[in-house]
Motif scaffolding. Structure first.
Motif, short mmCIF file in Angstrom:
data_model
loop_
_atom_site.label_atom_id
_atom_site.label_comp_id
_atom_site.label_asym_id
_atom_site.label_seq_id
_atom_site.Cartn_x
_atom_site.Cartn_y
_atom_site.Cartn_z
N LEU A 213 3.84 14.63 -13.46
CA LEU A 213 2.78 15.33 -14.21
C LEU A 213 2.69 16.43 -14.26
CD1 LEU A 213 0.60 14.65 -16.35
CD2 LEU A 213 -1.02 14.52 -14.44
N LEU A 214 2.74 17.20 -12.70
CA LEU A 214 2.77 18.52 -12.48
C LEU A 214 3.95 19.33 -13.05
CD1 LEU A 214 1.19 18.51 -8.75
CD2 LEU A 214 0.16 19.18 -10.88
N TYR A 215 5.06 18.60 -12.98
CA TYR A 215 6.35 19.21 -13.43
C TYR A 215 6.19 19.38 -14.85
CZ TYR A 215 11.24 19.43 -14.93
OH TYR A 215 12.29 19.87 -15.58
N MET A 216 5.75 18.28 -15.60
CA MET A 216 5.50 18.60 -17.11
C MET A 216 4.68 19.40 -17.53
SD MET A 216 8.05 16.32 -18.36
CE MET A 216 7.54 15.87 -20.11
N ILE A 217 3.48 19.68 -16.72
CA ILE A 217 2.66 20.89 -17.22
C ILE A 217 3.19 21.91 -16.95
CG2 ILE A 217 0.13 21.62 -16.26
CD1 ILE A 217 -0.62 19.00 -15.79
N ASN A 218 3.74 22.20 -15.98
CA ASN A 218 4.64 23.53 -15.42
C ASN A 218 5.67 23.87 -16.51
OD1 ASN A 218 5.63 25.61 -14.24
ND2 ASN A 218 6.96 24.64 -12.69
N ILE A 219 6.49 22.93 -17.09
CA ILE A 219 7.47 23.11 -17.84
C ILE A 219 6.88 23.66 -19.34
CG2 ILE A 219 9.04 22.11 -19.75
CD1 ILE A 219 10.47 22.64 -16.92
N ASN A 220 5.78 22.91 -19.79
CA ASN A 220 4.95 23.36 -20.83
C ASN A 220 4.45 24.82 -20.73
OD1 ASN A 220 3.74 22.58 -23.43
ND2 ASN A 220 1.72 22.37 -22.37
N GLN A 221 3.81 25.00 -19.70
CA GLN A 221 3.34 26.55 -19.52
C GLN A 221 4.55 27.46 -19.56
OE1 GLN A 221 1.37 26.44 -15.66
NE2 GLN A 221 -0.65 25.89 -16.58
N GLN A 222 5.58 27.14 -19.08
CA GLN A 222 6.91 28.14 -19.06
C GLN A 222 7.22 28.48 -20.63
OE1 GLN A 222 9.82 27.13 -16.16
NE2 GLN A 222 8.45 27.04 -14.69
N ASN A 223 7.18 27.17 -21.24
CA ASN A 223 7.83 27.39 -22.73
C ASN A 223 6.75 28.27 -23.46
OD1 ASN A 223 9.80 25.87 -22.40
ND2 ASN A 223 8.97 23.91 -23.04
N SER A 224 5.43 28.31 -23.12
CA SER A 224 4.45 29.35 -23.79
C SER A 224 4.93 30.82 -23.74
CB SER A 224 3.14 29.06 -23.45
OG SER A 224 2.95 29.45 -22.20
N ASN B 268 0.79 -1.12 0.15
CA ASN B 268 -0.18 -0.05 0.08
C ASN B 268 0.96 1.26 0.00
OD1 ASN B 268 -2.73 0.29 -0.06
ND2 ASN B 268 -3.16 0.09 1.87
N LYS B 269 1.90 1.28 0.88
CA LYS B 269 2.62 2.30 0.68
C LYS B 269 3.67 2.57 -0.49
CE LYS B 269 3.53 2.18 5.90
NZ LYS B 269 4.57 2.31 6.88
N LEU B 270 3.96 1.55 -1.04
CA LEU B 270 4.70 1.51 -2.30
C LEU B 270 3.89 2.12 -3.45
CD1 LEU B 270 7.17 0.91 -3.75
CD2 LEU B 270 6.45 -1.25 -4.42
N ALA B 271 2.57 1.74 -3.41
CA ALA B 271 1.70 2.26 -4.55
C ALA B 271 1.29 3.51 -4.24
CB ALA B 271 0.29 1.44 -4.26
N ILE B 272 1.01 4.05 -2.92
CA ILE B 272 0.97 5.52 -2.75
C ILE B 272 2.14 6.16 -3.06
CG2 ILE B 272 0.52 7.25 -0.85
CD1 ILE B 272 -1.11 5.16 0.69
N GLY B 273 3.16 5.94 -2.58
CA GLY B 273 4.49 6.47 -3.15
C GLY B 273 4.54 6.78 -4.69
N LEU B 274 4.30 5.32 -5.61
CA LEU B 274 4.44 5.66 -6.73
C LEU B 274 3.66 6.39 -7.40
CD1 LEU B 274 5.31 1.71 -7.69
CD2 LEU B 274 6.80 3.97 -8.15
N GLY B 275 2.12 6.68 -6.86
CA GLY B 275 1.22 7.50 -7.24
C GLY B 275 1.45 8.85 -7.00
N ALA B 276 2.23 9.17 -5.93
CA ALA B 276 2.54 10.72 -5.47
C ALA B 276 3.84 10.89 -6.64
CB ALA B 276 2.97 10.88 -4.10
N LEU B 277 4.84 10.09 -7.03
CA LEU B 277 5.59 10.27 -7.85
C LEU B 277 5.27 10.73 -9.08
CD1 LEU B 277 8.65 10.51 -8.20
CD2 LEU B 277 8.86 8.23 -8.76
N ALA B 278 4.19 9.86 -9.69
CA ALA B 278 3.54 10.02 -10.89
C ALA B 278 2.83 11.43 -11.06
CB ALA B 278 2.60 9.03 -11.22
N ILE B 279 2.16 11.89 -9.98
CA ILE B 279 1.51 13.07 -10.00
C ILE B 279 2.55 14.31 -9.95
CG2 ILE B 279 0.23 14.66 -8.63
CD1 ILE B 279 -1.41 12.43 -7.49
N LEU B 280 3.55 14.09 -9.26
CA LEU B 280 4.69 15.14 -9.27
C LEU B 280 5.44 15.24 -10.67
CD1 LEU B 280 6.49 14.57 -5.95
CD2 LEU B 280 5.24 16.63 -6.83
#
Length: 182
Positions: free
Chosen positions: A17-28, A3-15
């Motif tokens: 994703l947020l990083y990629m969205i942030n980079i895309n917005q900065q490029n604009s 359960n902790k591993l799944a939560i950690g991987l989910g949190a990492l995936a969200i981070l």
């Protein structure tokens, strides 16, 4: 533990994703500067500049530039060189409008703008541009290419170099007389 591993991987995936969205917005927000004119200087045989009712024609005869109608003036090669350097290295920083009705706002309509035509040896127009002063930024100006609707804000102000006064482009040639004739 799973359960902790799944939560950690989910949190990492969200981070990630947020990083990629942030980079895309900065490029604009980045300025996409691109060279505006793609003309070979050696092909230019004539330069026409018109502002309101005044105009001047600079003409290349063999390898020498002259001011049409002003035989007494010899072209200032440094001034002509500066014009070529500035014009041929002009970059568009942004498109201000694509609306033809807004040309007067940017001083690039036919009556307000300063017109520049570059012509080759066969009298073919290599480029036709209308420049306008910026009322808010004296280090830049606006330019419209031929009859395109787009008005570009460019990386430098060329208005000073687009003079129609013959004395700006040429100077009276003084002959060096021998001292005995003085």
């Amino acid at each position: 533990m799973n359960n902790k591993l799944a939560i950690g991987l989910g949190a990492l995936a969200i981070l990630v994703l947020l990083y990629m969205i942030n980079i895309n917005q900065q490029n604009s927000y980045k300025s996409t500067s691109e060279k505006l004119l793609n003309i070979n200087k050696e092909k230019i045989n004539k330069i026409l500049i018109q502002s309101k009712s005044e105009a001047i024609e600079l003409l290349k005869i063999d390898t020498t530039w002259v001011i049409s109608g002003h035989d007494s003036l010899q072209i200032k090669t440094d001034v002509l060189g500066s014009l070529f350097e500035k014009v041929l290295n002009l970059e568009s920083e942004t498109v201000m409008t694509k609306n033809k009705d807004k040309w007067p706002t940017y001083n690039v309509d036919d009556s307000l703008g300063t017109h520049l035509a570059l012509v080759d040896f066969n009298q073919n127009t290599l480029g036709y541009y209308v420049f306008g002063k910026s009322s808010t930024d004296y280090t830049r100006c606006y330019v419209r290419i031929n009859e395109e609707d787009e008005v570009h804000l460019v990386n430098q102000n060329l208005m000073y170099f687009l003079q129609t006064r013959p004395q700006y482009w040429g100077e009276v040639q003084t002959e060096n007389l021998p001292e005995e004739n003085l």
